[in-house]
Design an enzyme around this catalytic site. Structure first.
Site, PDB file in Angstrom:
ATOM      1  N   LYS A 273      48.686   3.286 -48.044  1.00 47.15           N
ATOM      2  CA  LYS A 273      49.463   3.957 -49.089  1.00 47.15           C
ATOM      3  C   LYS A 273      49.884   2.950 -50.154  1.00 47.15           C
ATOM      4  O   LYS A 273      49.832   1.732 -49.928  1.00 47.15           O
ATOM      5  CB  LYS A 273      50.734   4.566 -48.480  1.00 47.15           C
ATOM      6  CG  LYS A 273      50.506   5.791 -47.612  1.00 47.15           C
ATOM      7  CD  LYS A 273      51.842   6.373 -47.165  1.00 47.15           C
ATOM      8  CE  LYS A 273      51.668   7.547 -46.229  1.00 47.15           C
ATOM      9  NZ  LYS A 273      51.046   8.725 -46.846  1.00 47.15           N
ATOM     10  N   ARG A 347      47.647  14.915 -38.042  1.00 44.01           N
ATOM     11  CA  ARG A 347      46.834  15.934 -37.372  1.00 44.01           C
ATOM     12  C   ARG A 347      46.111  15.357 -36.155  1.00 44.01           C
ATOM     13  O   ARG A 347      45.875  16.053 -35.179  1.00 44.01           O
ATOM     14  CB  ARG A 347      45.860  16.562 -38.385  1.00 44.01           C
ATOM     15  CG  ARG A 347      44.890  15.607 -39.004  1.00 44.01           C
ATOM     16  CD  ARG A 347      44.313  16.111 -40.344  1.00 44.01           C
ATOM     17  NE  ARG A 347      45.287  15.971 -41.435  1.00 44.01           N
ATOM     18  CZ  ARG A 347      45.088  16.373 -42.677  1.00 44.01           C
ATOM     19  NH1 ARG A 347      43.946  16.947 -43.013  1.00 44.01           N
ATOM     20  NH2 ARG A 347      46.013  16.230 -43.596  1.00 44.01           N
TER      21      ARG A 347
END
Ligand code: BES
Ligand code: MN
Ligand code: ZN
Length: 491
Positions: A273, A347
């Protein structure tokens, strides 16, 4: 905080601050006239000078100069939304802030009209929630605020019925669960690690008489928790898989699984990020914190359903041992996943937990996760996305969210977009086609729940607030605890 319910005339109430909530246009009702008479007409004169008509947010603070047993009056405008329970929660926060400023320790509320139990409980909930602060890392230890230590709910003929006691009890027990979730989120990631979360969970279990099970890496390997192990590869912190179970006495009406993303820090992994988007990534265990907070409350409220919490917990870090874009994971149920972006890690770890919940034969699965930035783009920072494969469950959660003052909005599991997560080398991949990212995340999770009624709550927006909300300071909000508790109690 001590909470009392009593029936008394408004001019007889003894408190440090007497709060009189008024719906718009109700500013000259019986209670106001009685108070005014005791104050020799000074109150209504002041109200007309200041143009008070009980509009939303309008308030008048009036010292009684010993002419009444209460030291200060606070007239609080509710506006036109007095019928909305959330109005009462927010009004309670305003009264709480005023009381702290006035050094008022004993607060009394006077309800001119009979109100539903839920509204009175909302006053209690709002007061307790707005008293929260996270200042353990501030060096100035002198308390900035005087805590309100007792709260009286007063009204003509107000009685502590069974229904009212229940509602107040639920509020008193739910608020600490929300605050627990906030604490876990606000704690820096270097403290709130997977093993720390597991320790906190074990403590919750011990205090509440829940069964706790915590897996470290070796039991994870035996249990084939491939997603959790893959994400954890880059971190020196060991991952944990946390399971807590509440079992009711007698036959359980249903088995509910609550799954929470416990990513204690999300750097993105090798798909790193930017510094800016990493600033708040200690929040990425909010789903797990919410589930743990809810379990603490459930253990005390003792519903007639079995509730099992599953919290997969790890950091997502870049390193020489980190998983790489292009890697393929094989899950316990045989499904293979190509990891194209290591930042879509939530996920991957939730899949292991969903597989477990299905194996444990849950009747209903609800997962909460700060899953996608795309959901924040779609719904903003105050509303969570609700994906669901079952209309009844979706309706129930929407209704519980409304009662709880937590906003959800349904988003679709678009079948046509399933092609977007197909992989050329594995069964599926962990990212979609670019747009509709919140849906791609939800469709990925759907692959692991089979036919079990399931809801996925993407709380990436509301889990954390950058600026103070009506009853939540900057930081973790504990969003979802109240909805989960209400849902479990309603089944
Ligand atoms: N934890 C983030 C999602 C997130 C973003 C939560 C902002 C709260 C605020 C999640 O793991 C993530 O990084 N998602 C990616 C998915 C993408 C790579 C498909 C995202 O949203 O960018
Ligand atoms: Mn991520
Ligand atoms: Zn994440």
């Amino acid at each position: 905080m001590n909470i009392r319910v009593q029936s008394q005339a408004v001019t007889k109430i003894k408190s440090d601050m007497l709060v009189v909530p008024l719906a718009e246009g109700q500013h000259d009702n019986g209670a106001v006239r009685d108070l005014d008479a005791a104050l020799g007409g000074a109150l209504r004169t002041h109200l007309s000078h200041t143009g008070f008509s009980a509009k939303a947010g309008q308030r008048v603070v009036f010292p009684t100069h010993t002419q009444l047993p209460s030291r200060t009056l606070m007239l609080l405008g509710l506006g036109k939304d007095a019928a909305d329970t959330e109005t009462w929660r927010r009004s309670a926060a305003k009264a709480q802030a005023e009381a702290e400023g006035q050094q008022a320790k004993h607060l009394a509320w006077f309800f001119s009209d009979a109100r539903p139990e839920a509204d009175l409980a909302a006053v209690v909930e709002g007061s307790l929630l707005s008293a929260y602060s996270f200042d353990k890392y501030k060096s100035d230890k002198t308390p900035k605020r005087t805590a309100v230590d007792s709260l009286s709910l007063v009204g003509p003929g107000l009685r502590k019925t069974v229904a009212l006691s229940r509602a107040l009890e639920a509020a008193r027990k739910t608020a600490p669960g929300v605050c627990l979730a906030r604490d876990l989120i606000n704690e820096p990631a270097s403290v709130s690690t997977p093993s720390y979360l597991a320790e906190q969970a074990t403590k919750i279990a011990r205090d509440g008489g829940l069964k706790a099970e915590v897996f470290g890496p070796s039991r994870m390997k035996t249990a084939k928790m491939a997603g959790l192990l893959a994400v954890a590869k880059g971190s020196v912190e060991e991952p944990r898989f946390i399971k807590l179970r509440y079992t009711p006495e007698g036959r359980a009406r249903k088995k509910i699984a609550l799954v929470g993303k416990g990513l204690t820090f999300d750097s993105g992994g090798l798909s790193l990020k930017t510094p800016k988007s990493m600033e708040t990534m200690k929040l990425d265990m909010s789903g797990g914190a919410t589930v743990l907070g809810a379990m603490q409350v459930i253990a005390q409220l003792r519903p007639k359903v079995q509730v099992t919490a599953y919290v997969p917990s790890t950091e997502n870090m870049p390193s020489g041992t980190a998983q790489k874009p292009g890697d393929i994971i094989t899950y316990k149920n045989g499904k293979t996943v190509e990891v194209l972006n290591t930042d879509a890690e939530g996920r991957l770890i939730l899949a292991d937990a969903l597989i477990r919940a299905v194996e444990d034969r849950a009747d209903v699965i609800i997962d909460l996760a700060t899953l996608t930035g795309a959901c924040v783009v779609a719904l903003g920072s105050r509303v969570a996305g609700l994906f669901c494969n079952n209309q009844e469950l979706s309706d129930a959660l929407m209704a519980c969210g409304k009662q709880a003052g937590e906003a959800f909005w349904p988003l679709p599991l678009v079948k046509d977009y399933r092609d977007d997560i197909k992989s050329s080398v594995a069964d599926i991949k962990n990212i979609g086609g670019g747009s509709g990212g919140a849906i791609a995340g939800a469709l990925f999770l759907e692959e692991f729940v089979g036919d079990t009624p399931w809801a996925h709550l993407d709380i990436a927006g509301p889990a954390f607030t950058q600026s103070a909300l009506p009853y939540s300071p900057r930081g973790g909000t504990g969003f979802g605890v109240r909805t989960l508790v209400r849902y479990v109690m309603s089944v």
